[in-house]
Design a protein around this motif. Structure first.
Motif, PDB file in Angstrom:
ATOM      1  N   PHE A 549      42.361  42.600  40.521  1.00 26.75           N
ATOM      2  CA  PHE A 549      42.792  42.168  41.846  1.00 26.75           C
ATOM      3  C   PHE A 549      44.230  42.567  42.175  1.00 26.75           C
ATOM      4  N   GLU A 550      44.835  43.448  41.364  1.00 31.16           N
ATOM      5  CA  GLU A 550      46.226  43.845  41.606  1.00 31.16           C
ATOM      6  C   GLU A 550      46.421  44.474  42.979  1.00 31.16           C
ATOM      7  N   ILE A 551      45.375  45.167  43.459  1.00 32.44           N
ATOM      8  CA  ILE A 551      45.475  45.856  44.745  1.00 32.44           C
ATOM      9  C   ILE A 551      45.727  44.873  45.890  1.00 32.44           C
ATOM     10  N   PHE A 552      45.307  43.611  45.717  1.00 33.20           N
ATOM     11  CA  PHE A 552      45.478  42.630  46.784  1.00 33.20           C
ATOM     12  C   PHE A 552      46.948  42.269  47.010  1.00 33.20           C
ATOM     13  N   ASN A 553      47.810  42.622  46.075  1.00 31.29           N
ATOM     14  CA  ASN A 553      49.241  42.389  46.277  1.00 31.29           C
ATOM     15  C   ASN A 553      49.781  43.202  47.453  1.00 31.29           C
ATOM     16  N   LYS A 554      49.079  44.287  47.790  1.00 35.58           N
ATOM     17  CA  LYS A 554      49.516  45.136  48.905  1.00 35.58           C
ATOM     18  C   LYS A 554      48.864  44.738  50.224  1.00 35.58           C
ATOM     19  N   ALA A 555      47.865  43.875  50.149  1.00 35.90           N
ATOM     20  CA  ALA A 555      47.129  43.483  51.359  1.00 35.90           C
ATOM     21  C   ALA A 555      47.596  42.098  51.799  1.00 35.90           C
ATOM     22  N   MET A 556      48.847  42.008  52.176  1.00 34.86           N
ATOM     23  CA  MET A 556      49.461  40.708  52.450  1.00 34.86           C
ATOM     24  C   MET A 556      48.937  40.044  53.720  1.00 34.86           C
ATOM     25  N   HIS A 557      48.297  40.818  54.605  1.00 34.08           N
ATOM     26  CA  HIS A 557      47.801  40.260  55.865  1.00 34.08           C
ATOM     27  C   HIS A 557      46.307  39.937  55.797  1.00 34.08           C
ATOM     28  N   LEU A 558      45.767  39.940  54.611  1.00 33.32           N
ATOM     29  CA  LEU A 558      44.324  39.791  54.431  1.00 33.32           C
ATOM     30  C   LEU A 558      43.811  38.463  54.967  1.00 33.32           C
ATOM     31  N   ARG A 559      42.691  38.519  55.672  1.00 37.95           N
ATOM     32  CA  ARG A 559      42.043  37.320  56.206  1.00 37.95           C
ATOM     33  C   ARG A 559      40.777  36.944  55.439  1.00 37.95           C
ATOM     34  N   THR A 560      40.197  37.898  54.731  1.00 36.56           N
ATOM     35  CA  THR A 560      38.878  37.686  54.130  1.00 36.56           C
ATOM     36  C   THR A 560      38.893  38.062  52.661  1.00 36.56           C
ATOM     37  N   PHE A 561      38.545  37.102  51.798  1.00 34.56           N
ATOM     38  CA  PHE A 561      38.399  37.338  50.366  1.00 34.56           C
ATOM     39  C   PHE A 561      36.975  36.933  50.013  1.00 34.56           C
ATOM     40  N   LEU A 562      36.105  37.951  49.869  1.00 37.77           N
ATOM     41  CA  LEU A 562      34.670  37.661  49.861  1.00 37.77           C
ATOM     42  C   LEU A 562      33.959  38.429  48.752  1.00 37.77           C
ATOM     43  N   PRO A 563      33.615  37.754  47.657  1.00 39.38           N
ATOM     44  CA  PRO A 563      32.817  38.413  46.612  1.00 39.38           C
ATOM     45  C   PRO A 563      31.329  38.348  46.932  1.00 39.38           C
ATOM     46  N   PHE A 564      30.586  39.307  46.404  1.00 42.78           N
ATOM     47  CA  PHE A 564      29.137  39.342  46.588  1.00 42.78           C
ATOM     48  C   PHE A 564      28.451  39.497  45.243  1.00 42.78           C
ATOM     49  N   ASN A 565      27.225  39.015  45.173  1.00 45.03           N
ATOM     50  CA  ASN A 565      26.367  39.214  44.014  1.00 45.03           C
ATOM     51  C   ASN A 565      25.228  40.123  44.394  1.00 45.03           C
ATOM     52  N   LEU A 566      24.974  41.132  43.592  1.00 45.87           N
ATOM     53  CA  LEU A 566      23.777  41.955  43.747  1.00 45.87           C
ATOM     54  C   LEU A 566      23.136  42.097  42.376  1.00 45.87           C
ATOM     55  N   PRO A 567      21.922  41.598  42.197  1.00 43.81           N
ATOM     56  CA  PRO A 567      21.283  41.698  40.881  1.00 43.81           C
ATOM     57  C   PRO A 567      21.241  43.125  40.352  1.00 43.81           C
ATOM     58  N   SER A 568      21.003  44.079  41.247  1.00 46.35           N
ATOM     59  CA  SER A 568      20.893  45.470  40.793  1.00 46.35           C
ATOM     60  C   SER A 568      22.244  46.030  40.379  1.00 46.35           C
ATOM     61  N   PHE A 569      23.332  45.402  40.831  1.00 46.20           N
ATOM     62  CA  PHE A 569      24.668  45.903  40.521  1.00 46.20           C
ATOM     63  C   PHE A 569      25.124  45.432  39.146  1.00 46.20           C
ATOM     64  N   LEU A 570      24.736  44.208  38.783  1.00 45.93           N
ATOM     65  CA  LEU A 570      25.221  43.626  37.546  1.00 45.93           C
ATOM     66  C   LEU A 570      24.494  44.226  36.346  1.00 45.93           C
ATOM     67  N   PRO A 571      25.221  44.629  35.324  1.00 48.64           N
ATOM     68  CA  PRO A 571      24.585  45.206  34.135  1.00 48.64           C
ATOM     69  C   PRO A 571      24.078  44.131  33.186  1.00 48.64           C
ATOM     70  N   PHE A 572      23.935  42.926  33.668  1.00 45.47           N
ATOM     71  CA  PHE A 572      23.505  41.826  32.818  1.00 45.47           C
ATOM     72  C   PHE A 572      22.695  40.866  33.661  1.00 45.47           C
ATOM     73  N   ASN A 573      21.919  40.049  33.034  1.00 44.72           N
ATOM     74  CA  ASN A 573      21.148  39.027  33.731  1.00 44.72           C
ATOM     75  C   ASN A 573      21.701  37.658  33.369  1.00 44.72           C
ATOM     76  N   LEU A 574      22.292  37.010  34.345  1.00 44.12           N
ATOM     77  CA  LEU A 574      22.868  35.696  34.090  1.00 44.12           C
ATOM     78  C   LEU A 574      21.776  34.640  34.110  1.00 44.12           C
ATOM     79  N   PRO A 575      21.669  33.823  33.075  1.00 47.22           N
ATOM     80  CA  PRO A 575      20.708  32.707  33.128  1.00 47.22           C
ATOM     81  C   PRO A 575      21.087  31.746  34.244  1.00 47.22           C
ATOM     82  N   TYR A 576      20.121  31.001  34.728  1.00 43.06           N
ATOM     83  CA  TYR A 576      20.375  30.037  35.799  1.00 43.06           C
ATOM     84  C   TYR A 576      21.448  29.048  35.356  1.00 43.06           C
ATOM     85  N   GLY A 577      22.435  28.838  36.201  1.00 43.68           N
ATOM     86  CA  GLY A 577      23.480  27.870  35.909  1.00 43.68           C
ATOM     87  C   GLY A 577      24.666  28.457  35.168  1.00 43.68           C
ATOM     88  N   VAL A 578      24.584  29.730  34.741  1.00 39.60           N
ATOM     89  CA  VAL A 578      25.709  30.368  34.064  1.00 39.60           C
ATOM     90  C   VAL A 578      26.424  31.258  35.068  1.00 39.60           C
TER      91      VAL A 578
END
Length: 913
Positions: A549-578
Motif C-alpha cells: 500500500f506504499e503507493i497510497f502515500n501519493k494519493a492524498m486526495h483519495l476518496r475510495t479505498f475498496l478491496p475486492f474478492n475474486l475466487p478466480s484471482f486468489l491462488p488459494f481457497n479460504l475455508p469459510y470464516g477464515v
C-alpha cells in the motif's frame, strides 16, 4: 490525443446542489462563508456556461482537454472544502444540543451566536484563498481557449464525433456463427399469427449491448427465404441516434414503393405511406433505435395501422426501455457468443488468406486473443480483420498484449461503437458509469452494493419525494437497460456483471480519476498522475503488508479505498470464516494519511482493532468492517457525522457499538446481521431519523422501554429482527414502536429467549405481540420463543395479502394455531416446537375460508410431542387445502396418531401432481 473526453458538467451540477443545500441548511455558519458560497456559485455558473462547448472540443483540442482535467480536479477540491464547512457546522449544532459545562452556558444564551473556532478558521483561510485563485485562473482560461458560452441548450456539434455507419439489409458474412437459435426464434415470431386483437401490427424488439450482433441477426432474418415469401412488402431503415420522423417515414415509403419522393411535409408522406401499406402484409426493420419518446413512436406508427393482419416491425436497440415502450409481441435478447463460436468467427476473418492448419502458433495466440473478446462478435470480427494480413507471430503477440483500446481508431470499430452508448448517457449517469472502472473484470455485484457506493461518493442527491436509494436504483436500472450491466449467468438472480469491453470503456472514460492498484504496480509510469486520483480498488491477497500500500502515500486526495474478492484471482481457497491476513500496522499507518476518504472497506480481513484515527475521517460516508474479528469499535466513530452506511455483517466477536452512535444523524444503513455477540443497542438509536436498514434491534433487561425509539424510524425497510422481547415489560412501549407505520418492511423476525424463565408473564407477551402488529405489506414473519398461550388476531388476517413465508418456532405455551389458511399468498409454513399443542382444528384453516392454503408449497411440522389430532377435511370434498404442497415434513413423537393425516395429505399431493 485522448480517445475519450471528460464530462465535468454532472459533477459541477451536484456541487451546485451541495452548496445550495448548505446555504439553506440553517446550520451554524462561519464568518464570511456565506459570501464565499455566493462567490463560488457565481464563478462556477460562469464557467459552466463554457462546458458544453468544451466537452465537444476536447476530443480534438488537447489544451481544452487539459483545462477540463484541471477543472474536474478543482471541482473535487471545492467539494471537499464545502463538505468540511458543513461537517464542522453540523458538529457545532449537535454540541449545542448537548448539556454544556457552566462556562459554555453563556454562549447558548446568545441567539445568533456564530461559532468561530480560531484554529479551524485559520486552517480554512489558506484553502479558501487557494480555491479562489484556481477558480479565477480557470475562468480566465476560457477566453484564451476560445470557448463559447452556451446556456440552457445543447448546440449543434462543432466537432464531428464518431457516428455509427448506416446499416443496410444486406450482409456479406460467409457464415454466421452461434445465431441459429436466435434466427429460428425470431422467424417463428414473424410468421405466426398476430397476438394483438386491437392492432394488426406486431412489434418485435431485438435487444443487446453494442457489438453483440443485433443488426447482423436482423439482416439474417430479413433475407431468410421463409420471411421473403411470408410478407408482401419489406423495408429496412437505419434509425441511429437521430429519431427524425420525417426522414424515417420517407425512407420506408421509398423502400416499399421503389420510388423517390420530394415531399417536405410529414402529413403528405404519412398519407402516401398509409396508402402504400393498406391491406398489405409488411415487414419493417428499424435498426439501432435510441429514442424513448412514446409520442414520437405513436406518430411514426400511424401509417402502419391499415396493414394486413400479421404485419410486423422488428426493432434493434441497446435500450430495454425503448424495447419495452415499442414491443407488442415478445422481446428477444441477444447474448454473447460461446467461446467456440467466437473463435470460429475470429478465424473466419483472421485466416481468410491463409490456411489455418499451417499456422499452429498463430492459432494458439489467436485463441488467447479471442479470450479478450469475451463473446462479443464485433470484437472478434474486428480483431480477426486486423490480423488477416499479418503473418508474423510478433504482430499477433502485440495485439494480444495490448489493451484492445490501444488499437488505432482507423483499424478498430470497437471503441467507437461502444463509446456511442456512453456518449448518449445523461451527465449524472456518465460519472456513475465511470466510477465502475474500479470494479474488477468478472466481479459479480448487486444493485444495492453499487448504489450505496454511489451515494457515498455524492453522485446521488436526496430528492424531495424520493429516497436516495430509490434514485440510485433508477440510475442502476437505467444503466442495466442500456446494456452497460448484464445479469450474471452463474444462476445468481440478484447478481450483475460488466462485459470486459464495457469495463475497459469505463477505465478509458474515468482516466486518472480512478485506478486499480494492480494496474499501477504493473505500469509504474501511471504513478505520475496518481495525485489527482480520487477512487481506487485492489484485489485482496492471502497476506498483505504495508509494502503493498506504499503507493497510497501519493494519493492524498483519495476518496475510495475498496478491496475486492475474486475466487478466480486468489491462488488459494479460504475455508469459510477464515479471512485474509492484513498486517496490523496497515490501517494505523494508512488512515491518518487518507483524510478525504468517503468509502472505506476493510471487510474480510482478520483485523481485531480499528484505529481511533478513523474518527478523523470527517468526509466518510461508507464504512464496511463486515466479517472481521473486531470486538468493539472506537468511540471516535461517534464523530463521523456524515456516515451513511455502517456494515458490520458477520462480526461475530463484536460485543458493543459506540456510545455516541446516536450522533450519526445521517446514518441510513446499520447492518449487524450475524453479529451474534452483540448484546445491546446504545441509547439514541431513535435520533437516527434517516435510518432504513436496522438488521437487529436488541432489547436488554431494564431497557425494554428503548423499544419505543423505533417509533421515530419511519423509513425502515427490508429486514428487521427484534430480539430480547422478553425484556419488554410495558406493552405500551411496543405500541410506540409503530411497526404498523413502517410500509417498507418486508421481513420481520420477533425473538423472545428460547430459555424458559419462571418470571416471564405470558399475558404480557401476548399484549406485546399484539402491539407489534406490522404493516400489511409484510412478506415474511418469523416468531420464536414466544410464551403467550395464544396468538393475536392480526396473525392470519387475510389483509396481509403479501405474506408468503411464515414460521412459528418454540412457541411452547400456545394451545392453538392462528387461522393461517386465510393468508392468500402463503407459500411456506414452518411450525416447530409447539410443545403443548394437541389439536389442529377448523380454526387453523380460517373461518369461512372456502379454499385455504391454495398457494402453499412447503409445509413443515416438527417437534410436536402432544399432538393428537389434525382435521384434514377428509370427508369434505368441496374443500381441498394443500393442493400445491410439494414439500411435506411432519415429525412428531406421536407419529402413529398423525400417520393417517399424513397419508391423507400425501394422497392429495399425488392426485394434484
Amino acid at each position: 490525443m485522448p480517445i475519450e473526453g471528460i464530462f465535468v458538467s454532472g459533477f459541477v451540477n451536484l456541487l451546485f446542489g451541495k452548496m445550495t443545500s448548505f446555504a439553506s441548511s440553517k446550520l451554524p455558519t462561519f464568518e464570511g462563508i456565506d459570501t464565499q458560497l455566493t462567490n463560488w456559485t457565481n464563478m462556477l455558473s460562469q464557467i459552466e456556461a463554457f462546458l458544453i462547448d468544451a466537452e465537444e472540443k476536447q476530443l480534438t483540442d488537447r489544451a481544452v482537454n487539459l483545462w477540463l482535467d484541471d477543472l474536474q480536479d478543482l471541482a473535487y477540491d471545492l467539494d471537499d472544502l464545502v463538505d468540511e464547512f458543513a461537517t464542522e457546522a453540523l458538529q457545532h449544532k449537535l454540541k449545542a444540543k448537548q448539556p454544556q459545562a457552566s462556562s459554555s452556558k453563556v454562549w447558548n444564551l446568545i441567539p445568533n451566536f456564530k461559532p468561530r473556532d480560531v484554529l479551524f478558521n485559520f486552517k480554512m483561510k489558506s484553502k479558501i484563498e487557494e480555491i479562489n485563485t484556481r477558480l479565477h485562473n480557470s475562468f480566465e482560461q476560457c477566453s484564451k481557449l476560445n470557448l463559447v458560452k452556451i446556456v440552457g441548450t445543447t448546440p449543434t456539434p462543432t466537432t464531428k464525433t464518431w457516428q455509427r455507419p448506416d446499416s443496410t439489409s444486406l450482409f456479406d458474412e460467409p457464415h454466421i456463427y452461434g445465431r441459429e437459435y436466435d434466427q429460428r426464434k425470431i422467424i417463428e415470431l414473424l410468421v405466426r399469427g398476430d397476438e394483438s386483437s386491437h392492432n394488426n401490427i406486431g412489434v418485435i424488439p431485438i435487444v443487446g449491448m453494442g457489438g453483440i450482433g443485433k443488426t447482423t441477426l436482423a439482416q439474417m432474418v430479413y433475407n431468410d427465404e421463409t420471411v421473403q415469401k411470408h410478407f408482401d412488402l419489406k423495408a429496412w431503415v437505419c434509425v441511429s441516434d437521430e429519431f427524425n420522423i420525417m426522414r424515417i417515414t420517407k425512407a420506408i415509403l421509398e423502400s416499399v414503393t421503389s420510388q423517390t419522393f420530394s415531399f417536405n411535409n410529414l402529413d403528405q408522406v404519412q398519407v402516401q405511406l398509409k396508402q402504400a401499406l393498406a391491406g398489405k402484409k409488411f415487414l419493417i426493420v428499424l435498426d439501432d433505435v435510441w429514442n424513448k419518446k412514446y409520442s414520437d413512436w405513436n406518430v411514426l406508427k400511424k401509417p402502419f395501422n391499415d396493414g394486413a393482419q400479421g404485419s410486423k416491425v422488428v426493432v434493434t436497440t441497446r435500450d430495454r426501455e425503448v424495447a419495452g415502450m415499442m414491443t407488442t409481441v415478445e422481446l428477444h435478447e441477444v447474448n454473447i457468443l460461446s467461446k467456440e463460436d467466437c473463435w470460429s468467427l475470429f478465424a473466419q476473418h483472421a485466416f481468410a488468406n491463409t490456411c489455418i492448419d499451417a499456422n499452429p502458433k498463430l492459432v494458439s495466440i489467436g485463441k488467447e486473443i479471442v479470450e479478450k473478446c469475451k463473446g462479443l462478435p464485433l470484437a472478434a470480427r474486428t480483431l480477426g480483420g486486423l490480423l488477416r494480413s499479418k503473418v508474423r507471430d510478433e504482430e499477433w503477440i502485440n495485439v494480444l498484449r495490448s489493451k484492445i483500446w490501444d488499437l488505432p481508431h482507423t483499424k478498430s470499430d470497437i471503441l467507437p461503437a461502444l463509446r456511442l452508448s456512453y456518449h448518449d448517457l445523461p451527465s449524472h449517469l456518465k460519472q456513475c458509469f465511470a466510477y465502475c472502472s474500479i470494479i474488477p473484470n468478472d466481479y459479480e455485484f448487486e444493485e444495492e452494493e453499487l448504489v450505496l457506493l454511489w451515494m457515498a461518493e455524492g453522485f446521488i442527491q436526496q430528492q424531495r419525494d424520493k429516497q436516495m436509494e430509490d434514485v440510485g436504483g433508477e440510475y442502476f436500472r437505467e444503466l442495466l437497460s442500456r446494456s452497460f450491466f448484464q445479469p450474471s449467468r452463474t444462476g445468481k438472480s440478484s447478481k450483475f456483471v460488466m462485459h470486459d469491453l464495457i469495463n475497459d470503456l469505463a477505465q478509458v472514460v474515468a482516466r486518472e480519476t480512478c485506478f486499480r492498484l494492480e494496474d499501477i504496480l504493473k505500469y509504474p509510469e501511471q504513478c505520475k498522475t496518481i495525485k489527482k486520483a480520487r477512487h481506487s480498488s485492489y484485489m485482496r491477497e492471502q497476506y498483505e503488508g504495508m509494502k503493498k500500500f506504499e503507493i497510497f502515500n501519493k494519493a492524498m486526495h483519495l476518496r475510495t479505498f475498496l478491496p475486492f474478492n475474486l475466487p478466480s484471482f486468489l491462488p488459494f481457497n479460504l475455508p469459510y470464516g477464515v479471512n485474509c491476513h492484513l498486517a496490523s500496522n496497515v490501517p494505523f499507518n494508512l488512515l491518518p494519511k487518507l483524510r478525504r476518504l468517503r468509502v472505506l472497506n476493510m471487510s474480510s480481513y482478520d483485523i481485531i482493532e480499528v484505529p481511533n484515527s478513523v474518527g478523523d475521517l470527517k468526509h466518510l460516508r461508507y464504512l464496511n468492517l463486515s466479517n472481521t474479528n473486531i470486538e468493539e469499535l472506537p468511540e471516535s466513530l461517534g464523530s463521523l457525522y456524515n456516515l451513511q452506511t455502517l456494515m458490520l455483517r458477520g462480526c461475530r466477536q463484536l460485543k458493543k457499538l459506540p456510545t455516541d452512535l446516536g450522533n450519526l444523524i445521517d446514518l441510513r444503513h446499520l447492518d449487524t446481521t450475524n453479529a451474534h455477540s452483540l448484546k445491546e443497542m446504545p441509547l439514541g438509536i431513535g435520533k437516527l431519523a434517516s435510518l432504513q436498514t436496522l438488521s437487529n434491534f436488541i432489547v436488554t433487561k431494564d431497557n425494554g422501554h428503548w423499544l419505543r425509539e423505533l417509533g421515530n424510524l419511519i423509513y425502515l425497510r427490508g429486514k428487521l429482527c427484534l430480539s430480547g422481547l422478553q425484556n419488554v415489560v410495558v406493552p405500551l412501549d411496543a405500541r410506540e414502536a409503530n411497526l404498523n407505520d413502517k410500509k417498507g418492511l418486508d421481513v420481520l423476525s420477533m425473538e423472545w429467549s428460547v430459555n424458559s424463565d419462571d418470571s416471564r408473564d405470558g399475558r404480557v407477551e401476548t399484549k406485546v405481540l399484539d402491539m407489534l402488529q406490522p404493516h400489511k405489506n409484510l412478506k415474511e414473519l418469523h416468531i420464536e420463543g414466544y410464551l403467550g398461550i395464544g396468538f393475536p388476531n392480526w396473525i392470519g388476517d387475510p389483509l396481509f395479502s403479501n405474506m408468503a413465508d411464515l414460521s412459528l418456532d418454540n412457541c411452547g405455551n400456545c394451545v392453538s394455531l392462528p387461522p393461517l389458511g386465510q393468508l392468500p399468498s402463503l407459500k411456506k409454513l414452518y411450525i416447530k416446537g409447539m410443545s403443548v399443542l394437541k389439536h389442529v382444528d377448523h380454526e387453523f384453516y380460517g373461518q369461512g375460508s372456502a379454499k385455504p392454503f391454495q398457494l402453499l408449497e412447503t409445509l413443515s411440522f416438527k417437534d410436536m410431542p402432544e399432538w393428537e389430532y389434525w382435521y384434514t377435511f377428509e370427508d369434505d370434498k368441496e374443500v381441498e387445502p394443500f393442493t400445491h404442497v410439494s414439500e411435506l415434513s411432519i415429525r412428531s413423537q406421536r407419529s402413529s396418531t398423525i400417520h393417517s393425516c399424513q397419508v391423507s395429505l400425501h394422497n392429495k399431493m399425488s392426485q394434484t401432481s
